[in-house]
Design an enzyme around this catalytic site. Sequence first.
Site, PDB file in Angstrom:
ATOM      1  N   LYS A 138     -20.708 -29.162  14.127  1.00  0.00           N
ATOM      2  CA  LYS A 138     -21.202 -30.209  14.903  1.00  0.00           C
ATOM      3  C   LYS A 138     -22.019 -29.826  15.857  1.00  0.00           C
ATOM      4  O   LYS A 138     -22.113 -28.725  16.588  1.00  0.00           O
ATOM      5  CB  LYS A 138     -20.206 -31.224  15.776  1.00  0.00           C
ATOM      6  CG  LYS A 138     -18.929 -31.809  14.648  1.00  0.00           C
ATOM      7  CD  LYS A 138     -18.211 -32.704  15.457  1.00  0.00           C
ATOM      8  CE  LYS A 138     -17.062 -33.118  14.534  1.00  0.00           C
ATOM      9  NZ  LYS A 138     -17.789 -34.398  13.972  1.00  0.00           N
ATOM     10  N   HIS A 152      -9.080 -26.585  15.906  1.00  0.00           N
ATOM     11  CA  HIS A 152     -10.217 -27.229  16.414  1.00  0.00           C
ATOM     12  C   HIS A 152     -10.204 -27.121  18.065  1.00  0.00           C
ATOM     13  O   HIS A 152     -11.196 -26.489  18.448  1.00  0.00           O
ATOM     14  CB  HIS A 152     -10.084 -28.764  16.177  1.00  0.00           C
ATOM     15  CG  HIS A 152     -10.448 -29.205  14.641  1.00  0.00           C
ATOM     16  ND1 HIS A 152     -11.029 -28.562  13.719  1.00  0.00           N
ATOM     17  CD2 HIS A 152      -9.653 -30.276  14.253  1.00  0.00           C
ATOM     18  CE1 HIS A 152     -10.899 -29.355  12.815  1.00  0.00           C
ATOM     19  NE2 HIS A 152     -10.078 -30.222  12.859  1.00  0.00           N
TER      20      HIS A 152
END
Length: 516
Positions: free
Chosen positions: A212, A270
């Site tokens: 991202k 994550h």
Amino acid sequence: MSSGQAGIRLPGNPLRDPRDRRIPRVAEPCVLVMFGVTGDLARKKLLPAIYDLANRGLLPPGFSLVGFARREWHDQDFAKLTYEAVREHARTHFRDEVWEQLREGIKFVSGEFSDPEAFDRLAECVNDLDSERGTRGNRAFYLSVPPNQFPVVVGQLDRSGLASTANARGWRRVVIEKPFGHDLSSARDLNDLLATVFPPHSVFRIDHYLGKETVQNLLALRFANTLFEPIWNRGYVDHVQITMAEDIGIGSRAGYYDGIGAARDVIQNHLLQLLALTAMEEPVSFAADALRAEKQKALSAVQIPDDLAEGTARGQYAAGWQGGIPVQGFLAEDGIAPDSVTETYAAIKLGVDTRRWAGVPFYLRTGKRLATRMTEIAVIFQRAPHLPFNATDARELGENALVIRVQPDEGVTLRFGSKVPGSAMEVRDVNMDFAYGESFTESSPEAYERLLLDVLIGDPPLFPGHEEVELSWKILDPIESFWADAGRPEPYLAGSAGPASADAMMARDGRSWRRL
């Protein structure tokens, strides 16, 4: 600086890649073999990302895509699936000429993972593509398959010679989707298995969060600016909150999720990766080895709470309301055992035992069926030691905060105190916002676009190494072991901010979670 000076390379810039990234990176001719092409990940993310890369001119004319699945399909059936996925989910505008060029290299092989003959047919198909489309023996294997099938597929790639570079030209790479094991022991077993077939530099463990733009922008924010780094330490930072909140339930993932839970599904990969990027020291370059080395140092310094009962919280969503609509609880979801003790919310307090971060707590939380969808890293600074403003109520003036918004509204917010207009010297919190959508005309590529291109180019900085995976499990395993003996997770209403125990964990430290 004049336009003629724009290409000057400044020394000592840690974000400067050895190659000039302003020049578009284009993959060389290759074959991408995708296992698990009939699943949601392939249909919604991977296949559209491949088209978007082609549409941006980042795939060569000789690029070929081979799907492998149990379906009794032919090439045209897989091409139809790909076409429908692209038309529904692609980010970029559909162009017939791009699709036709991509379509020429789409093939399909039908078979079971355990069937040697199917992999022999796959090897024949890939070899034919080398001759027909000039893919030069370059092969990437994407394993979008259940974890228990990893050994089977990797073994078949080895047996069939598909993974071998002995007496062969070109490169071989393998992409592994999370979870990378379910604990430290299984992660080591998986790493050992992969090492018997693929060298370490050919293994890409994909974590889509690291692709991202806003996660990568964290590195730019820290190391390309002199504004933040001097205060990025225990002398100024009170604590750090890293949040991944989801407003959806488990959907159709019951078979995977039950028994895994929120901590293994999100925190182990994550959120601990986001912690490592936040806490690490400056790398000497953006090369994979340098970046991974600093992340490993940060993860190796992580300390779990002495009292896990007070330093962790977990919950399980119960029936409630989401967006004005009644939703069922976790135990009523299809495929979930009525006595399941799997957590759908997890929060943990961690320390990072380094000179920079000693004494600064890092709070990590994740959950499903929460009040909103949000992922962010919030660096909360210490309060001013003295407020000489008589008209200012200290209770209304919060701490300064730098918030990196990962999703959905990607950007950065800086919160600070400012004078309220008027005759009195009154200070209130205000926000200064940077939003990607407002500051750049070019839209951010999907994370899988960036990561797939990096695989095909062989550029691994955004992929965690096996050392990082094992360090993450070393952090989480004791917590999971404690929870296994702690009884049922605390229920919380769907559409709420999570269980009361998570708020109590923060309150014991005199802090509170940021609002969802």
